[in-house]
Write a protein that holds these residues in place. Structure first.
Motif, PDB file in Angstrom:
ATOM      1  N   HIS A   1      -1.626   5.748  11.395  1.00 48.44           N
ATOM      2  CA  HIS A   1      -2.585   4.942  12.164  1.00 48.44           C
ATOM      3  C   HIS A   1      -3.451   4.127  11.195  1.00 48.44           C
ATOM      4  O   HIS A   1      -3.761   2.966  11.460  1.00 48.44           O
ATOM      5  CB  HIS A   1      -3.463   5.803  13.067  1.00 48.44           C
ATOM      6  CG  HIS A   1      -4.563   5.013  13.706  1.00 48.44           C
ATOM      7  ND1 HIS A   1      -4.328   3.950  14.555  1.00 48.44           N
ATOM      8  CD2 HIS A   1      -5.896   5.089  13.581  1.00 48.44           C
ATOM      9  CE1 HIS A   1      -5.479   3.416  14.935  1.00 48.44           C
ATOM     10  NE2 HIS A   1      -6.451   4.092  14.350  1.00 48.44           N
ATOM     11  N   TYR A   2      -3.816   4.737  10.060  1.00 50.53           N
ATOM     12  CA  TYR A   2      -4.576   3.975   9.067  1.00 50.53           C
ATOM     13  C   TYR A   2      -3.734   2.824   8.512  1.00 50.53           C
ATOM     14  O   TYR A   2      -4.237   1.733   8.262  1.00 50.53           O
ATOM     15  CB  TYR A   2      -5.077   4.893   7.940  1.00 50.53           C
ATOM     16  CG  TYR A   2      -6.105   5.868   8.444  1.00 50.53           C
ATOM     17  CD1 TYR A   2      -7.347   5.428   8.880  1.00 50.53           C
ATOM     18  CD2 TYR A   2      -5.814   7.221   8.527  1.00 50.53           C
ATOM     19  CE1 TYR A   2      -8.285   6.315   9.380  1.00 50.53           C
ATOM     20  CE2 TYR A   2      -6.749   8.120   9.018  1.00 50.53           C
ATOM     21  CZ  TYR A   2      -7.980   7.654   9.447  1.00 50.53           C
ATOM     22  OH  TYR A   2      -8.902   8.535   9.947  1.00 50.53           O
ATOM     23  N   LEU A   3      -2.454   3.071   8.353  1.00 51.13           N
ATOM     24  CA  LEU A   3      -1.553   1.999   7.938  1.00 51.13           C
ATOM     25  C   LEU A   3      -1.466   0.934   9.020  1.00 51.13           C
ATOM     26  O   LEU A   3      -1.421  -0.263   8.728  1.00 51.13           O
ATOM     27  CB  LEU A   3      -0.172   2.569   7.606  1.00 51.13           C
ATOM     28  CG  LEU A   3       0.869   1.613   7.056  1.00 51.13           C
ATOM     29  CD1 LEU A   3       0.370   0.828   5.848  1.00 51.13           C
ATOM     30  CD2 LEU A   3       2.132   2.380   6.694  1.00 51.13           C
ATOM     31  N   ALA A   4      -1.481   1.354  10.286  1.00 55.20           N
ATOM     32  CA  ALA A   4      -1.474   0.402  11.402  1.00 55.20           C
ATOM     33  C   ALA A   4      -2.716  -0.485  11.376  1.00 55.20           C
ATOM     34  O   ALA A   4      -2.639  -1.692  11.643  1.00 55.20           O
ATOM     35  CB  ALA A   4      -1.366   1.146  12.733  1.00 55.20           C
ATOM     36  N   LEU A   5      -3.866   0.102  11.053  1.00 61.65           N
ATOM     37  CA  LEU A   5      -5.096  -0.698  10.940  1.00 61.65           C
ATOM     38  C   LEU A   5      -4.960  -1.757   9.854  1.00 61.65           C
ATOM     39  O   LEU A   5      -5.351  -2.921  10.038  1.00 61.65           O
ATOM     40  CB  LEU A   5      -6.295   0.213  10.646  1.00 61.65           C
ATOM     41  CG  LEU A   5      -6.732   1.147  11.769  1.00 61.65           C
ATOM     42  CD1 LEU A   5      -7.706   2.193  11.249  1.00 61.65           C
ATOM     43  CD2 LEU A   5      -7.350   0.349  12.906  1.00 61.65           C
ATOM     44  N   SER A   6      -4.402  -1.365   8.717  1.00 64.34           N
ATOM     45  CA  SER A   6      -4.170  -2.308   7.624  1.00 64.34           C
ATOM     46  C   SER A   6      -3.182  -3.384   8.038  1.00 64.34           C
ATOM     47  O   SER A   6      -3.384  -4.575   7.767  1.00 64.34           O
ATOM     48  CB  SER A   6      -3.655  -1.551   6.393  1.00 64.34           C
ATOM     49  OG  SER A   6      -3.267  -2.441   5.378  1.00 64.34           O
ATOM     50  N   ALA A   7      -2.107  -2.977   8.716  1.00 63.93           N
ATOM     51  CA  ALA A   7      -1.082  -3.933   9.144  1.00 63.93           C
ATOM     52  C   ALA A   7      -1.666  -4.952  10.113  1.00 63.93           C
ATOM     53  O   ALA A   7      -1.410  -6.155   9.981  1.00 63.93           O
ATOM     54  CB  ALA A   7       0.088  -3.190   9.795  1.00 63.93           C
ATOM     55  N   ALA A   8      -2.450  -4.489  11.069  1.00 64.27           N
ATOM     56  CA  ALA A   8      -3.044  -5.416  12.037  1.00 64.27           C
ATOM     57  C   ALA A   8      -3.960  -6.418  11.334  1.00 64.27           C
ATOM     58  O   ALA A   8      -3.938  -7.619  11.645  1.00 64.27           O
ATOM     59  CB  ALA A   8      -3.803  -4.645  13.112  1.00 64.27           C
ATOM     60  N   ALA A   9      -4.737  -5.943  10.374  1.00 63.17           N
ATOM     61  CA  ALA A   9      -5.623  -6.850   9.635  1.00 63.17           C
ATOM     62  C   ALA A   9      -4.823  -7.885   8.850  1.00 63.17           C
ATOM     63  O   ALA A   9      -5.156  -9.081   8.861  1.00 63.17           O
ATOM     64  CB  ALA A   9      -6.528  -6.054   8.694  1.00 63.17           C
TER      65      ALA A   9
END
Length: 191
Positions: A48-56
């Motif tokens: 999920h933290y990787l998802a936050l980075s990906a979305a940014a």
């Protein structure tokens, strides 16, 4: 005696190189076109933290994107997507079998979600088989519980996708493994 985690951390440069060498930049742009207006990036725990980075990174590339934990996209959470038919779900899971992420993909399909892309270490996983497109880093598979090289290898894939979408030269990615090897060598000298 080295642990699995230590071995996995030290192998990152080699694994990143294998991941980069296997990337097909032509595969990055197509899933984000053809009527896709929004991208929801999801994962559980570390991913999920990787998802936050990906979305940014996707937003910086001009894509309307946001991240949600997979638990907020399962049927029981009753998610409401403004335009499911125009949404790409980008699911991230090291194992490709994370139960909430699998359920999120299944629910997304049931509510008419447009397409699913998956980033994983396991290209033959449950999630990968449910996806329209898979970006995998099989060399990053790990034995330890903590994500190390899998997380960073999936971040390399995310960076490559965002770079391709913004028209960046992806040649800079090839400098990462060497730079990481240098840093790891220097840090070990300090121990």
């Amino acid at each position: 005696m080295t642990t699995y985690t230590e071995q996995e951390i030290l192998s990152q440069p080699e694994v990143w190189q294998q991941t980069i060498d296997a990337l097909d930049p032509m595969s990055f742009v197509a899933p984000f076109g053809d009527g896709i207006t929004d991208v929801v990036v999801t994962g559980c725990g570390s991913t999920h933290y990787l998802a936050l980075s990906a979305a940014a990174l996707l937003r910086e590339s001009g894509v309307r994107a946001w991240a949600l934990p997979a638990s907020e996209l399962i049927a029981q959470a009753n998610p409401r997507l403004a335009n499911a038919a125009g949404t790409l779900l980008l699911a991230i899971s090291r194992s490709g079998t994370t139960s909430e992420t699998v359920m999120a993909v299944e629910h997304f399909r049931r509510i008419g979600g447009r397409s699913v892309a998956v980033i994983t270490s396991y290209p033959d996983s449950t999630l990968a088989s449910a996806a329209d497109v898979v970006w995998a880093a099989p060399a990053s598979a790990e034995r330890s519980v903590a994500q190390t090289r899998s997380f960073t290898s999936m971040q390399v894939i995310v960076s490559a996708i965002a770079g391709a979408l913004s028209g960046a030269d992806l040649g800079a990615l090839h400098a990462l493994p060497s730079a990481a090897a240098t840093l790891l060598t220097r840090s070990r000298q300090l121990m």
